[in-house]
Design an enzyme around this catalytic site. Structure first.
Site, short mmCIF file in Angstrom:
data_model
loop_
_atom_site.label_atom_id
_atom_site.label_comp_id
_atom_site.label_asym_id
_atom_site.label_seq_id
_atom_site.Cartn_x
_atom_site.Cartn_y
_atom_site.Cartn_z
N TYR A 98 46.39 7.36 -28.70
CA TYR A 98 46.04 8.66 -29.30
C TYR A 98 46.70 8.89 -30.66
O TYR A 98 46.16 9.59 -31.51
CB TYR A 98 46.34 9.81 -28.32
CG TYR A 98 45.26 9.93 -27.29
CD1 TYR A 98 44.17 10.78 -27.48
CD2 TYR A 98 45.27 9.15 -26.14
CE1 TYR A 98 43.14 10.85 -26.55
CE2 TYR A 98 44.25 9.22 -25.20
CZ TYR A 98 43.19 10.08 -25.42
OH TYR A 98 42.18 10.14 -24.50
N GLU A 140 43.10 11.76 -17.93
CA GLU A 140 43.05 10.30 -17.74
C GLU A 140 44.20 9.82 -16.85
O GLU A 140 44.01 8.95 -16.00
CB GLU A 140 43.06 9.59 -19.11
CG GLU A 140 41.71 9.73 -19.80
CD GLU A 140 41.75 9.64 -21.32
OE1 GLU A 140 42.67 8.99 -21.86
OE2 GLU A 140 40.85 10.22 -21.96
#
Ligand SMILES: Cc1cc2nc3c(=O)[nH]c(=O)nc-3n(C[C@H](O)[C@H](O)[C@H](O)COP(=O)(O)OP(=O)(O)OC[C@H]3O[C@@H](n4cnc5c(N)ncnc54)[C@H](O)[C@@H]3O)c2cc1C
Ligand code: HEM
Length: 403
Positions: A98, A140
């Site tokens: 990310y 997730e």
């Protein structure tokens, strides 16, 4: 929740970011693959990059998320987040990724919007990014732990036990496990990511719906060969059709996918599919048959003709096993059927030709124009949007249920 400081800044800059979001997404991917070329080996789907569909999906999701933060701060787009998180999990995306995406996305925003990106504007969009990123990372993490895997162990090797030619351009693969680890069961409607090594040495991932309920140690998926018709042929589907055979080993992920059957509600279920969109329907029917379901189930399917319907033997067996199931078909090449269907019609699917059950939940899968038409017809009949789920065989460019 977006901070009070950032909210007016996002509100004021949403139109300009929205107007340039496609350009930002394209530049983002260009920069991302220049700085991290390893992401094109086993993580990103280069077919979607070539077509530009993934950058459109990313752009749409950022715009939808930022709009929701401003307009309905208490209500984030859950369907969007669930779809993306399941796709990410099937591709082993890790929290560390990310930061990489962040740096490239923020720099693409700066490059495209130039001086409009003041420090306050940059800080506000940074906040939006991390709100979205932390939400996804959190979902997730839950998806990995629910399956008892880590991102690094999502994919495993399976051996091809059977390769079945369904129609001229569709094959089914039945895989059996090739290690001693426990097989993680799939939920009805889920898919796996298959990873194959292409002739140039690059690994390429693609998703395939599970077309049958797990049978102990096996998984089944069904692939339509994609012909380019002037553009390049589909690379993974062609490779699976032409080079993968019984005894070969394939790398596949544990099952993921947010579009799953809710068979606890007791409500009737209507599945409407076209072409290769039959695969998740076959998987769900197979789960229902294995569970001995007494629910009212209706399969509506559109295809060229009877010979082009993949998995028809399995589907008809399951329909005949289920006490309250029926199947209606529409064939472009005429209303002829040798098989025991409950109704056969010529032309495109027209749901006014059948009596739909009251209070049903709907699952759609097929080309977007097909799903669009059926969804519109259902909405006209006052079916609530929340009762219509759909699966897109690619990045979701339709985004019909980004509520
Ligand atoms: C959740 C989900 C479930 C799915 N389930 C199934 C399933 O059950 N069965 C199934 O068959 N498929 C399924 N799919 C689709 C599948 O994942 C693949 O997208 C499909 O097999 C095509 O992959 P490919 O590698 O053969 O094609 P790709 O190589 O990815 O090509 C895709 C398209 O892009 C075009 N293209 C490629 N390169 C270029 C270029 N340079 N310029 C212009 N156009 C280009 C090709 O002509 C083709 O039309 C599913 C997808 C998703 C997301
Ligand atoms: C906040 C950050 C992110 C957002 C908003 C986002 C959004 C999306 C969206 C909307 C899709 C398409 C889903 C679909 O329609 O099926 C997607 C797919 C994908 N994302 Fe993300 N994503 C983010 C972060 C990441 C990160 C950190 C990675 C890892 C490098 C990543 C890798 C991928 C991959 C590989 C796909 C599938 C691409 C394809 O099949 O073409 N994403 N993402």
């Amino acid at each position: 929740m977006l901070s009070d400081k950032s909210r007016p800044v996002i509100e004021a800059t949403l139109p300009v970011v929205g107007a340039h979001i496609k350009e930002i997404a394209e530049r983002f991917y260009r920069d991302l693959f220049t700085t991290h070329p390893e992401l094109l080996d086993g993580t990103f789907n280069r077919g979607n990059q070539a077509q530009g569909t993934q950058s459109l999906a990313l752009a749409g999701s950022v715009a939808a998320f930022a709009t929701a933060l401003v307009k309905t701060p208490g209500h984030l787009p859950e369907n969007l987040l669930a779809r993306v998180a399941h796709k990410h999990a099937s591709l082993s995306i890790q929290p560390e990724h990310y930061k990489i995406v962040h740096d490239n996305l923020m720099s693409a925003i700066g490059e495209v919007l130039g001086d409009a990106v003041t420090p306050d504007v940059a800080a506000a969009w940074d906040e939006v990014y991390w709100l979205m990123a932390y939400t996804l990372i959190h979902v997730e993490r839950g998806l990995y732990s629910a399956r008892g895997v880590r991102p690094q162990t999502v994919r495993r090797k399976w051996e091809v036990e059977k390769k079945i030619q369904e129609t001229d351009d569709v094959v089914t693969f039945v895989l059996k496990r090739s290690d001693d680890r426990i097989v993680k069961p799939s939920l009805p409607g889920q898919y796996i990511t298959v990873e194959v090594r292409m002739p140039d040495g690059t690994r390429q991932p693609r998703q395939y719906s599970l077309s049958r309920a797990d049978q102990g140690q096996q998984r089944q998926f069904t692939v339509k060969r994609v012909y380019g018709g002037g553009k390049p042929d589909g690379e993974v589907s062609t490779l699976l059709h032409t080079t993968v055979n019984v005894g070969d080993v394939l790398t596949i992920s544990v099952p993921y996918g947010a579009l799953v059957l809710d068979d606890y509600s007791g409500r009737p279920m209507v599945f409407a599919s076209a072409g290769i969109g039959i695969t998740p329907m076959a998987g769900m029917l197979s789960h229902l048959a294995a569970a001995g379901s007494h629910l009212q189930i209706m399969l509506l399917h559109a295809d060229h003709n009877e010979e082009s319907v993949a998995l028809r033997g399995q589907i008809l067996d399951d329909i005949s096993t289920l006490p309250n199931a029926s199947i209606y078909v529409w064939y472009e090449q005429g209303a002829a059927s040798r098989f025991p269907v409950h109704g056969v019609f010529a032309g495109r699917m027209d749901i006014s030709q059948v009596r739909l059950p009251d209070n049903a939940s709907y699952h759609l899968c097929g080309p977007i124009p097909f799903m669009h038409a059926i969804r519109n017809d259902l909405l006209k009949r006052a079916v609530p949007p929340r009762d219509i789920q759909y699966e897109v065989f690619g990045p979701d460019l339709w985004q019909a249920d980004y509520d």
